[in-house]
Design a protein around this motif. Structure first.
Motif, PDB file in Angstrom:
ATOM      1  N   MET A 128      35.119  46.761  38.521  1.00  0.00           N
ATOM      2  CA  MET A 128      34.539  47.471  37.389  1.00  0.00           C
ATOM      3  C   MET A 128      34.741  48.979  37.529  1.00  0.00           C
ATOM      4  O   MET A 128      34.942  49.680  36.530  1.00  0.00           O
TER       5      MET A 128
ATOM      6  N   GLN B  59      35.028  49.316  27.024  1.00  0.00           N
ATOM      7  CA  GLN B  59      35.570  48.210  27.810  1.00  0.00           C
ATOM      8  C   GLN B  59      35.210  46.847  27.208  1.00  0.00           C
ATOM      9  O   GLN B  59      35.987  45.891  27.329  1.00  0.00           O
ATOM     10  N   SER B  60      34.063  46.741  26.529  1.00  0.00           N
ATOM     11  CA  SER B  60      33.690  45.461  25.922  1.00  0.00           C
ATOM     12  C   SER B  60      34.581  45.135  24.730  1.00  0.00           C
ATOM     13  O   SER B  60      34.941  43.979  24.503  1.00  0.00           O
TER      14      SER B  60
ATOM     15  N   LEU C 178      37.804  43.984  26.171  1.00  0.00           N
ATOM     16  CA  LEU C 178      37.651  42.621  26.672  1.00  0.00           C
ATOM     17  C   LEU C 178      37.699  41.612  25.533  1.00  0.00           C
ATOM     18  O   LEU C 178      38.359  40.569  25.638  1.00  0.00           O
TER      19      LEU C 178
ATOM     20  N   ASP D  78      30.721  43.341  29.743  1.00  0.00           N
ATOM     21  CA  ASP D  78      31.397  43.281  31.033  1.00  0.00           C
ATOM     22  C   ASP D  78      30.485  42.701  32.118  1.00  0.00           C
ATOM     23  O   ASP D  78      30.797  41.686  32.725  1.00  0.00           O
TER      24      ASP D  78
ATOM     25  N   CYS E 133      29.767  37.258  29.589  1.00  0.00           N
ATOM     26  CA  CYS E 133      30.192  38.403  30.392  1.00  0.00           C
ATOM     27  C   CYS E 133      30.954  37.970  31.626  1.00  0.00           C
ATOM     28  O   CYS E 133      30.958  36.785  32.009  1.00  0.00           O
TER      29      CYS E 133
END
Length: 239
Positions: free
Chosen positions: A90, A139-140, A143, A205, A232
């Motif tokens: 991460m 970042q989400s 993703l 995440d 997640c």
């Protein structure tokens, strides 16, 4: 952001065309991802977690917290337990801005027994615009785009149909206590669009205390959603 969407697609294409090196051992991964098979198998699957909130190491039974006060989220699914290895992953993804790792994270998640087909909507956890501007990406969202790229049956919700946003900037949750997280996130999210009667999934995440997930669920349920589920990469063990 359009540029981030193009980056996600480009990184996905490069994963297949260019050889990857493992971020842990620096050896050729021989996989279309940034973790080799040996190091990936060394990650800790979240197998014996609470079936409601995904809290690790509870023997696969409902944890005491869910028994005493069930969360607003109808379920949390976390592929792995958050440990030092995932913390390193991460750090490189979010803070060293290695956006290519979104593809690897999506592949790791899809190895877990996760079913998205029963959802009506699949949304990304929003960042406040100031934080996204500083970081340069969410970042989400990366993703979610990677999941859609790898598994075409997953369809991201068009932003004009429904989306989540952050009403206000909140302090970093990284070192906050559970009560501080709950206070920070009260009324922090807004729903835009129609979610009435829908089953909504949210992609994030890492889930630490589930305070963020429950705050998003609160907003969605108040807007009329029938149920809300969180998906997640990893879940933090109880402190």
């Amino acid at each position: 952001m359009v540029n981030n969407a193009l980056k996600t697609i480009a990184f996905g294409a490069l994963d297949y065309l260019a050889p990857q090196r493992c971020i842990y051992c620096d050896q050729r991964s021989h996989l279309s991802e940034a973790i080799c098979e040996v190091c990936r198998d060394a990650l800790c699957p979240n197998d014996d977690s609470c079936p409601r909130c995904a809290l690790p190491r509870v023997g696969g039974r409902l944890c005491q917290s869910c028994l005493q006060k069930p969360p607003l989220l109808h379920s949390i699914t976390a592929a792995y337990e958050y440990d030092a290895a995932l913390a390193y992953f991460m750090h490189r993804w979010k803070y060293l801005k290695e956006q290519r790792l979104a593809i690897t994270a999506a592949k790791i998640i899809l190895k877990a027994p996760i079913c998205f087909e029963k959802l009506d909507l699949l949304l990304a956890t929003p960042l406040h615009w100031r934080r996204e501007l500083r970081r340069g990406f969410n970042q989400s969202e990366d993703l979610l785009r990677a999941l859609c790229l790898l598994q075409p049956s997953i369809e991201a919700t068009p932003s004009k149909r429904a989306r989540l946003s952050r009403r206000r900037s909140t302090p970093s949750q990284a070192h906050a206590t559970r009560s501080e997280r709950l206070s920070n996130l009260k009324e922090a999210f807004a729903v835009h669009g129609d979610v009435l009667g829908l089953s909504v999934g949210i992609v994030d995440d890492v889930c630490t205390t589930a305070a963020t997930g429950n705050a998003m669920a609160s907003a969605l349920l108040k807007a009329g959603a029938a149920e809300v589920h969180l998906y997640c990469l990893a879940r933090t063990p109880a402190r």
